[in-house]
Design a protein around this motif. Sequence first.
Motif, mmCIF file in Angstrom:
data_model
loop_
_atom_site.group_PDB
_atom_site.id
_atom_site.type_symbol
_atom_site.label_atom_id
_atom_site.label_comp_id
_atom_site.label_asym_id
_atom_site.label_seq_id
_atom_site.Cartn_x
_atom_site.Cartn_y
_atom_site.Cartn_z
ATOM 1 N N LEU A 69 0.839 -1.213 0.000
ATOM 2 C CA LEU A 69 0.000 0.000 0.000
ATOM 3 C C LEU A 69 0.870 1.259 0.000
ATOM 4 C CD1 LEU A 69 -2.792 1.362 0.176
ATOM 5 C CD2 LEU A 69 -2.612 1.196 2.682
ATOM 6 N N PHE A 70 1.925 1.241 0.813
ATOM 7 C CA PHE A 70 2.756 2.442 0.937
ATOM 8 C C PHE A 70 4.018 2.320 0.095
ATOM 9 C CE2 PHE A 70 0.306 2.170 4.919
ATOM 10 C CZ PHE A 70 -0.421 3.341 4.794
ATOM 11 N N GLN A 71 4.144 3.218 -0.856
ATOM 12 C CA GLN A 71 5.311 3.246 -1.742
ATOM 13 C C GLN A 71 6.127 4.473 -1.348
ATOM 14 O OE1 GLN A 71 5.762 0.949 -4.610
ATOM 15 N NE2 GLN A 71 4.195 -0.269 -3.571
ATOM 16 N N ILE A 72 7.257 4.204 -0.720
ATOM 17 C CA ILE A 72 8.038 5.279 -0.098
ATOM 18 C C ILE A 72 9.125 5.756 -1.057
ATOM 19 C CG2 ILE A 72 9.533 5.816 1.877
ATOM 20 C CD1 ILE A 72 7.735 3.168 2.997
ATOM 21 N N LEU A 73 9.088 7.044 -1.341
ATOM 22 C CA LEU A 73 9.994 7.620 -2.337
ATOM 23 C C LEU A 73 10.925 8.656 -1.692
ATOM 24 C CD1 LEU A 73 10.603 7.774 -5.449
ATOM 25 C CD2 LEU A 73 9.024 9.726 -5.504
ATOM 26 N N PRO A 74 12.215 8.305 -1.531
ATOM 27 C CA PRO A 74 13.157 9.272 -0.956
ATOM 28 C C PRO A 74 13.605 10.287 -2.017
ATOM 29 C CG PRO A 74 13.936 6.964 -0.733
ATOM 30 C CD PRO A 74 12.835 6.985 -1.747
ATOM 31 N N VAL A 75 13.564 11.566 -1.646
ATOM 32 C CA VAL A 75 13.980 12.626 -2.582
ATOM 33 C C VAL A 75 14.945 13.589 -1.872
ATOM 34 C CG1 VAL A 75 13.224 14.313 -4.292
ATOM 35 C CG2 VAL A 75 11.649 12.490 -3.600
ATOM 36 N N PRO A 76 16.247 13.284 -1.962
ATOM 37 C CA PRO A 76 17.235 14.087 -1.216
ATOM 38 C C PRO A 76 17.587 15.401 -1.921
ATOM 39 C CG PRO A 76 18.325 12.282 -2.353
ATOM 40 C CD PRO A 76 16.851 12.130 -2.640
ATOM 41 N N PRO A 92 0.516 -0.391 10.919
ATOM 42 C CA PRO A 92 0.421 0.110 9.541
ATOM 43 C C PRO A 92 1.296 -0.658 8.555
ATOM 44 C CG PRO A 92 0.840 1.922 11.091
ATOM 45 C CD PRO A 92 0.895 0.657 11.875
ATOM 46 N N GLY A 93 2.422 -1.185 9.028
ATOM 47 C CA GLY A 93 3.344 -1.881 8.142
ATOM 48 C C GLY A 93 2.739 -3.134 7.524
ATOM 49 N N GLU A 94 1.674 -3.670 8.168
ATOM 50 C CA GLU A 94 1.015 -4.869 7.628
ATOM 51 C C GLU A 94 0.332 -4.599 6.292
ATOM 52 O OE1 GLU A 94 -1.465 -6.443 10.739
ATOM 53 O OE2 GLU A 94 0.291 -7.069 11.908
ATOM 54 N N SER A 95 0.093 -3.328 5.999
ATOM 55 C CA SER A 95 -0.497 -2.977 4.694
ATOM 56 C C SER A 95 0.543 -3.003 3.580
ATOM 57 C CB SER A 95 -1.134 -1.587 4.757
ATOM 58 O OG SER A 95 -2.160 -1.559 5.720
ATOM 59 N N ILE A 115 -3.960 6.368 7.429
ATOM 60 C CA ILE A 115 -4.394 5.980 6.082
ATOM 61 C C ILE A 115 -4.743 4.484 6.034
ATOM 62 C CG2 ILE A 115 -3.670 5.750 3.664
ATOM 63 C CD1 ILE A 115 -1.893 8.263 4.138
ATOM 64 N N ALA A 116 -3.913 3.664 6.665
ATOM 65 C CA ALA A 116 -4.139 2.207 6.641
ATOM 66 C C ALA A 116 -5.489 1.866 7.267
ATOM 67 C CB ALA A 116 -3.017 1.477 7.370
ATOM 68 N N GLN A 133 -8.015 3.839 7.469
ATOM 69 C CA GLN A 133 -9.023 4.356 6.554
ATOM 70 C C GLN A 133 -9.293 3.332 5.428
ATOM 71 O OE1 GLN A 133 -7.747 7.953 4.435
ATOM 72 N NE2 GLN A 133 -9.407 9.064 5.402
ATOM 73 N N GLU A 134 -8.222 2.774 4.884
ATOM 74 C CA GLU A 134 -8.331 1.804 3.784
ATOM 75 C C GLU A 134 -9.092 0.550 4.255
ATOM 76 O OE1 GLU A 134 -6.852 1.621 0.498
ATOM 77 O OE2 GLU A 134 -6.392 3.763 0.609
ATOM 78 N N ILE A 135 -8.744 0.086 5.456
ATOM 79 C CA ILE A 135 -9.372 -1.124 5.992
ATOM 80 C C ILE A 135 -10.859 -0.872 6.188
ATOM 81 C CG2 ILE A 135 -9.496 -2.628 8.037
ATOM 82 C CD1 ILE A 135 -6.349 -2.130 8.233
ATOM 83 N N LYS A 136 -11.188 0.300 6.711
ATOM 84 C CA LYS A 136 -12.585 0.675 6.966
ATOM 85 C C LYS A 136 -13.372 0.745 5.658
ATOM 86 C CE LYS A 136 -14.714 3.768 10.261
ATOM 87 N NZ LYS A 136 -14.662 5.137 10.790
ATOM 88 N N SER A 137 -12.761 1.291 4.631
ATOM 89 C CA SER A 137 -13.466 1.475 3.353
ATOM 90 C C SER A 137 -13.771 0.127 2.685
ATOM 91 C CB SER A 137 -12.670 2.376 2.417
ATOM 92 O OG SER A 137 -11.562 1.676 1.882
#
Length: 296
Positions: free
Chosen positions: A23-30, A64-67, A287-288, A290-294
């Motif tokens: 679900l979470f795509q983490i984008l580092p931008v230094p 949240p990491g389980e998502s 957010i996680a 929220q997603e589970i609830k939806s």
Amino acid sequence: MNWVKKYPPFLISEYPNGDDSALFQILPVPLERSVSYGVGTRMGPSAILKASENLEVFDGMSCPGESGLKTLPPVNCRGPIQKVLGRIAVATEKILLQGRIPVVLGGEHTVSTGVFMALSRHYRTKIPGIVQIDAHADLRNSYQGSPFSHACVMKRALDLDFPIYQLGIRSLSPEEIQLREDRKIPGKDALELCSGTPVNELNLPEDFPEEIYLTIDVDGLDPSIIPGTGTPEPGGLGWYQTLNLIESIARKHKIIGFDVVELAPLKGSLISEFTTARLVYQVMGIIARQEIKSKE
Ligand SMILES: [Mn+2]
């Protein structure tokens, strides 16, 4: 994969780096170009990722990491700024096309401009609203000769026709005050949120889009909580207050992505990066859930 040492995947101590289904795509931008005061935002993403290894999986309410967490390679921040923003936009758009949540780690606030370009292209007519947590309005048309300064990022959002909502502002130029009046930009400044009894709940305007993107400049929080930032301003949001405000927004609006920017790690202290990593994880939690609830 030589970037992994400097940019270890978020919470790799507890979860393997995920794939495109995370679900979470983490984008580092230094990115660090338009520094006006303190320096070090280019070290932000690496410091957040390294600090994340010390987080617990449980955020107080859920895990949240389980998502699914996937940390992407850092965006190449060399070359002309427009090129860099283009790369940020392409990387973000890819995440949006996969139906996942972009979690963008800055870097100076200018990184959000690249994300806004992606959101604008991806959503076209059904444009999301942008909620900004920040000490500064960032509404200058240009600053120190550049329209791509961190001080201009929300003006660029207006130029792309995003409705915006500002939270925690307490430092403004006359030009920005004028623009806020002319455009009737909604929000709640720090004086209203923090100077008396802390405000923990809010309603966005009736006509604000249902889907929102959250841009969090860590200087929106009080510098006693996150001192490591380029321009620390006194009188900011509290820790629980910040989370409560975001939770209250998430009750009525769907958060489609977020960024956390302007962390500039301090020598000899880990408070700022650890607190920022925790903030990133807590917002993921909101957010996680929220997603589970939806899906229920
Ligand atoms: Mn900012």
